[in-house]
Design a protein around this motif. Sequence first.
Motif, PDB file in Angstrom:
ATOM      1  N   LEU A   1       1.266   4.849   7.202  1.00  0.00           N
ATOM      2  CA  LEU A   1       0.269   3.789   7.058  1.00  0.00           C
ATOM      3  C   LEU A   1       0.481   2.786   8.180  1.00  0.00           C
ATOM      4  O   LEU A   1       1.602   2.294   8.382  1.00  0.00           O
ATOM      5  CB  LEU A   1       0.415   3.094   5.700  1.00  0.00           C
ATOM      6  CG  LEU A   1      -0.141   3.844   4.491  1.00  0.00           C
ATOM      7  CD1 LEU A   1       0.395   3.220   3.203  1.00  0.00           C
ATOM      8  CD2 LEU A   1      -1.654   3.817   4.497  1.00  0.00           C
ATOM      9  N   VAL A   2      -0.592   2.477   8.909  1.00  0.00           N
ATOM     10  CA  VAL A   2      -0.485   1.631  10.094  1.00  0.00           C
ATOM     11  C   VAL A   2      -1.502   0.504  10.004  1.00  0.00           C
ATOM     12  O   VAL A   2      -2.671   0.738   9.684  1.00  0.00           O
ATOM     13  CB  VAL A   2      -0.723   2.452  11.376  1.00  0.00           C
ATOM     14  CG1 VAL A   2      -0.624   1.560  12.616  1.00  0.00           C
ATOM     15  CG2 VAL A   2       0.259   3.613  11.461  1.00  0.00           C
TER      16      VAL A   2
ATOM     17  N   ILE B   1      -6.411  -0.948   7.995  1.00  0.00           N
ATOM     18  CA  ILE B   1      -5.372   0.005   7.608  1.00  0.00           C
ATOM     19  C   ILE B   1      -5.848   1.405   7.976  1.00  0.00           C
ATOM     20  O   ILE B   1      -6.988   1.783   7.695  1.00  0.00           O
ATOM     21  CB  ILE B   1      -5.088  -0.055   6.092  1.00  0.00           C
ATOM     22  CG1 ILE B   1      -4.659  -1.471   5.680  1.00  0.00           C
ATOM     23  CG2 ILE B   1      -4.045   0.979   5.709  1.00  0.00           C
ATOM     24  CD1 ILE B   1      -3.345  -1.916   6.251  1.00  0.00           C
ATOM     25  N   GLU B   2      -4.956   2.183   8.595  1.00  0.00           N
ATOM     26  CA  GLU B   2      -5.271   3.579   8.918  1.00  0.00           C
ATOM     27  C   GLU B   2      -4.180   4.488   8.369  1.00  0.00           C
ATOM     28  O   GLU B   2      -2.982   4.163   8.471  1.00  0.00           O
ATOM     29  CB  GLU B   2      -5.397   3.779  10.423  1.00  0.00           C
ATOM     30  CG  GLU B   2      -5.798   5.195  10.815  1.00  0.00           C
ATOM     31  CD  GLU B   2      -5.996   5.371  12.308  1.00  0.00           C
ATOM     32  OE1 GLU B   2      -6.184   6.520  12.749  1.00  0.00           O
ATOM     33  OE2 GLU B   2      -5.940   4.360  13.047  1.00  0.00           O
ATOM     34  N   VAL B   3      -4.593   5.608   7.786  1.00  0.00           N
ATOM     35  CA  VAL B   3      -3.657   6.632   7.319  1.00  0.00           C
ATOM     36  C   VAL B   3      -3.564   7.689   8.418  1.00  0.00           C
ATOM     37  O   VAL B   3      -4.553   8.362   8.715  1.00  0.00           O
ATOM     38  CB  VAL B   3      -4.116   7.271   6.002  1.00  0.00           C
ATOM     39  CG1 VAL B   3      -3.092   8.286   5.510  1.00  0.00           C
ATOM     40  CG2 VAL B   3      -4.359   6.196   4.941  1.00  0.00           C
ATOM     41  N   ARG B   4      -2.398   7.830   9.029  1.00  0.00           N
ATOM     42  CA  ARG B   4      -2.230   8.724  10.175  1.00  0.00           C
ATOM     43  C   ARG B   4      -1.304   9.880   9.820  1.00  0.00           C
ATOM     44  O   ARG B   4      -0.361   9.734   9.043  1.00  0.00           O
ATOM     45  CB  ARG B   4      -1.660   7.961  11.376  1.00  0.00           C
ATOM     46  CG  ARG B   4      -2.596   6.899  11.938  1.00  0.00           C
ATOM     47  CD  ARG B   4      -1.981   6.183  13.121  1.00  0.00           C
ATOM     48  NE  ARG B   4      -2.876   5.170  13.656  1.00  0.00           N
ATOM     49  CZ  ARG B   4      -2.548   4.319  14.623  1.00  0.00           C
ATOM     50  NH1 ARG B   4      -1.316   4.362  15.157  1.00  0.00           N
ATOM     51  NH2 ARG B   4      -3.418   3.427  15.048  1.00  0.00           N
TER      52      ARG B   4
ATOM     53  N   LEU C   1       0.845  -1.181   0.000  1.00  0.00           N
ATOM     54  CA  LEU C   1       0.000   0.000   0.000  1.00  0.00           C
ATOM     55  C   LEU C   1       0.885   1.237   0.000  1.00  0.00           C
ATOM     56  O   LEU C   1       1.955   1.242   0.625  1.00  0.00           O
ATOM     57  CB  LEU C   1      -0.908   0.015   1.232  1.00  0.00           C
ATOM     58  CG  LEU C   1      -1.991  -1.064   1.283  1.00  0.00           C
ATOM     59  CD1 LEU C   1      -2.410  -1.311   2.721  1.00  0.00           C
ATOM     60  CD2 LEU C   1      -3.184  -0.649   0.456  1.00  0.00           C
ATOM     61  N   ALA C   2       0.445   2.288  -0.678  1.00  0.00           N
ATOM     62  CA  ALA C   2       1.217   3.528  -0.733  1.00  0.00           C
ATOM     63  C   ALA C   2       0.271   4.718  -0.728  1.00  0.00           C
ATOM     64  O   ALA C   2      -0.828   4.657  -1.295  1.00  0.00           O
ATOM     65  CB  ALA C   2       2.102   3.566  -1.973  1.00  0.00           C
TER      66      ALA C   2
ATOM     67  N   THR D   1       4.532   4.187   2.678  1.00  0.00           N
ATOM     68  CA  THR D   1       4.303   2.854   2.128  1.00  0.00           C
ATOM     69  C   THR D   1       4.164   1.853   3.271  1.00  0.00           C
ATOM     70  O   THR D   1       4.649   2.089   4.392  1.00  0.00           O
ATOM     71  CB  THR D   1       5.447   2.399   1.205  1.00  0.00           C
ATOM     72  OG1 THR D   1       6.668   2.385   1.959  1.00  0.00           O
ATOM     73  CG2 THR D   1       5.583   3.305   0.000  1.00  0.00           C
ATOM     74  N   LEU D   2       3.495   0.754   2.980  1.00  0.00           N
ATOM     75  CA  LEU D   2       3.348  -0.325   3.959  1.00  0.00           C
ATOM     76  C   LEU D   2       3.245  -1.638   3.193  1.00  0.00           C
ATOM     77  O   LEU D   2       2.399  -1.788   2.308  1.00  0.00           O
ATOM     78  CB  LEU D   2       2.097  -0.120   4.814  1.00  0.00           C
ATOM     79  CG  LEU D   2       1.786  -1.225   5.835  1.00  0.00           C
ATOM     80  CD1 LEU D   2       2.867  -1.272   6.919  1.00  0.00           C
ATOM     81  CD2 LEU D   2       0.405  -1.019   6.466  1.00  0.00           C
ATOM     82  N   ASP D   3       4.123  -2.586   3.530  1.00  0.00           N
ATOM     83  CA  ASP D   3       4.048  -3.934   2.982  1.00  0.00           C
ATOM     84  C   ASP D   3       3.361  -4.828   4.017  1.00  0.00           C
ATOM     85  O   ASP D   3       3.853  -5.000   5.144  1.00  0.00           O
ATOM     86  CB  ASP D   3       5.440  -4.479   2.663  1.00  0.00           C
ATOM     87  CG  ASP D   3       6.063  -3.780   1.466  1.00  0.00           C
ATOM     88  OD1 ASP D   3       5.319  -3.139   0.701  1.00  0.00           O
ATOM     89  OD2 ASP D   3       7.298  -3.859   1.308  1.00  0.00           O
TER      90      ASP D   3
END
Length: 240
Positions: free
Chosen positions: A112-113, A101-104, A43-44, A57-59
Amino acid sequence: NRLETPMADLAVLEVPAGDGGEPVTPMLLVLDAADPMPAHARLAVLQRRQAWDEIATLDVDLQRNDVSARWLVALGPRTFALIATAPTSATGTGHATVVGIEVREASGSTALVETARSRLDRAVESAGAADVDGFGEAELVVGLRPIYDSSGSCGTTSLQVMDSASFDVRRSIDTAGALGGGALGRWDDVPGDDLLAYATPDCPPGGPVDSRLVSLRLRDGTQTPVAGPIAGPFGGVVPP
């Protein structure tokens, strides 16, 4: 151009207007189509500057190689469910993983968490967000792959209402037969969103299949016919 990279799904993240009230280009949350490594999803968050730049980004480790059908469900302005499931082309009942998924925003940076996850022992055929109780907060509703008996007849389709924070299953609703195309929304005066969908009460092997439009109340599972039998599979609507 980052936007030319193949994407499995995309969501728009609204941002506050500038100090002078001028509009600001929204950010984008992108789910890449290609895996960064086996059994992972990337995710990006993209922000428009001179070009669309990655600012976070988050893998996500999905722990299974075969959950290749993936999409996002928005549960709030900055909270999402990542659905990763065995595709409809796969045989058997399949399985799925749901990741929160949360965008903080913190200290001028975006992150991304992962907030929660749940594993399901059946594949997810469709999913959406619904205010099930009418309290103003969305829950995740997933429709699982129908289970068929040994003769090939339709058995049951299960709907799971999952808490949007923990993804614990709050309610499980089993319906006879199969569900086709549908929509979530407020269809009566009772608080809470319902599912309006085509349903087949049974599916005789090799025989005709009639469907009917029904309203299914997600808060208690009450099912109400809206229209009588319609010839053809799912009233001519392709199942999701």
